[in-house]
Design an enzyme around this catalytic site. Sequence first.
Site, PDB file in Angstrom:
ATOM      1  N   HIS A 163       0.831  -1.208   0.000  1.00  0.00           N
ATOM      2  CA  HIS A 163       0.000   0.000   0.000  1.00  0.00           C
ATOM      3  C   HIS A 163       0.867   1.260   0.000  1.00  0.00           C
ATOM      4  O   HIS A 163       1.995   1.236   0.495  1.00  0.00           O
ATOM      5  CB  HIS A 163      -0.867   0.040   1.261  1.00  0.00           C
ATOM      6  CG  HIS A 163      -2.021  -0.909   1.266  1.00  0.00           C
ATOM      7  ND1 HIS A 163      -2.307  -1.751   2.320  1.00  0.00           N
ATOM      8  CD2 HIS A 163      -2.999  -1.130   0.341  1.00  0.00           C
ATOM      9  CE1 HIS A 163      -3.397  -2.453   2.051  1.00  0.00           C
ATOM     10  NE2 HIS A 163      -3.837  -2.103   0.855  1.00  0.00           N
ATOM     11  N   CYS A 250      -3.207   0.546   9.531  1.00  0.00           N
ATOM     12  CA  CYS A 250      -4.268  -0.386   9.107  1.00  0.00           C
ATOM     13  C   CYS A 250      -5.205  -0.787  10.221  1.00  0.00           C
ATOM     14  O   CYS A 250      -6.316  -1.223   9.959  1.00  0.00           O
ATOM     15  CB  CYS A 250      -3.694  -1.688   8.575  1.00  0.00           C
ATOM     16  SG  CYS A 250      -2.002  -1.687   8.194  1.00  0.00           S
TER      17      CYS A 250
HETATM   18  C1  CIR Z   1      -3.717  -7.593   3.336  1.00  0.00           C
HETATM   19  O1  CIR Z   1      -2.860  -8.106   2.609  1.00  0.00           O
HETATM   20  O2  CIR Z   1      -4.700  -7.034   2.879  1.00  0.00           O
HETATM   21  C2  CIR Z   1      -3.524  -7.680   4.836  1.00  0.00           C
HETATM   22  N1  CIR Z   1      -2.864  -8.894   5.168  1.00  0.00           N
HETATM   23  C3  CIR Z   1      -2.731  -6.502   5.339  1.00  0.00           C
HETATM   24  C4  CIR Z   1      -3.422  -5.192   5.153  1.00  0.00           C
HETATM   25  C5  CIR Z   1      -2.637  -4.041   5.680  1.00  0.00           C
HETATM   26  N2  CIR Z   1      -3.387  -2.855   5.571  1.00  0.00           N
HETATM   27  C6  CIR Z   1      -2.884  -1.648   5.441  1.00  0.00           C
HETATM   28  O3  CIR Z   1      -1.685  -1.487   5.299  1.00  0.00           O
HETATM   29  N3  CIR Z   1      -3.733  -0.644   5.401  1.00  0.00           N
END
Ligand code: CIR
Length: 255
Positions: A163, A250
């Site tokens: 991201h 997140c």
């Molecule tokens: C994913 O791959 O979607 C989750 N394991 C991690 C999401 C992390 N989110 C973020 O950085 N906003």
Amino acid sequence: CRFTRAITRRPAATIARGLRAIDLGDPDLTLFERQHAAYRAALEAAGVAVTLLPPLEAFPDSVFIEDAALCFPGLAVALKPGAPSRRGESAALLPDLEAAFGRVVGLPETASIDGGDILTTDREVLVGLSARTDAAGIEALAAALAPFGYRVRRAETPAGVLHLKSDCATLGDDAVLATPRLAAAGCFAGYRVVETAGGEEAAANAIRVNDRVLLAAGFPRTAERLDKAGYALTVLDLSEAAKLDGGLSCLSLRF
Ligand code: CIR
């Protein structure tokens, strides 16, 4: 801006099925819960009232609640998570957003956009194209936010990075924390940039919450840079979220 509220979600018992780019082993649920509690306590200590939503066992990644919505004081947008296994997280969150905000702005089904790709600064909303966020997602968000006076600008999430906010954080007052690889892309012209130290790229997923900057443990040289720049730091161990490519931003919606 000052935040008064945050929404978080308890990690699901299915957390070991969460997505990851590289397998560093499954996260441990008990330790994850302990680290999540410390994270919520740090948000509260920064002056934010924290809501804790129940786990969603059908969505192993739902603890990373930031990807399902974008919140501002008085305004919520239900996003369209780009990973198929996460798409439904947004609808599952909708009743809670409606309870908190009254009305929630939606996006078209043709859009893909993860909250992790959205950096809100005092002057604009910067959105990174990534494997999860496409041009249709960015255009849809820009159209949805225009009536509220928010300006959306498109950026590129560095190749191989999950991201945009894996690589940057807003520090407030036109300052950002960013990895050298993202800063070099030129998207922060006009901002003061504090760069993460070499080998400490993962430190960039920090969050400014009112008078504090919350930073993940294990990045001493970046911590020193932020300290020297005058930021009050709270350092948190988030080893279990990191196993699933998750960081500080997140784990909550702040508004
Ligand atoms: C994913 O791959 O979607 C989750 N394991 C991690 C999401 C992390 N989110 C973020 O950085 N906003």
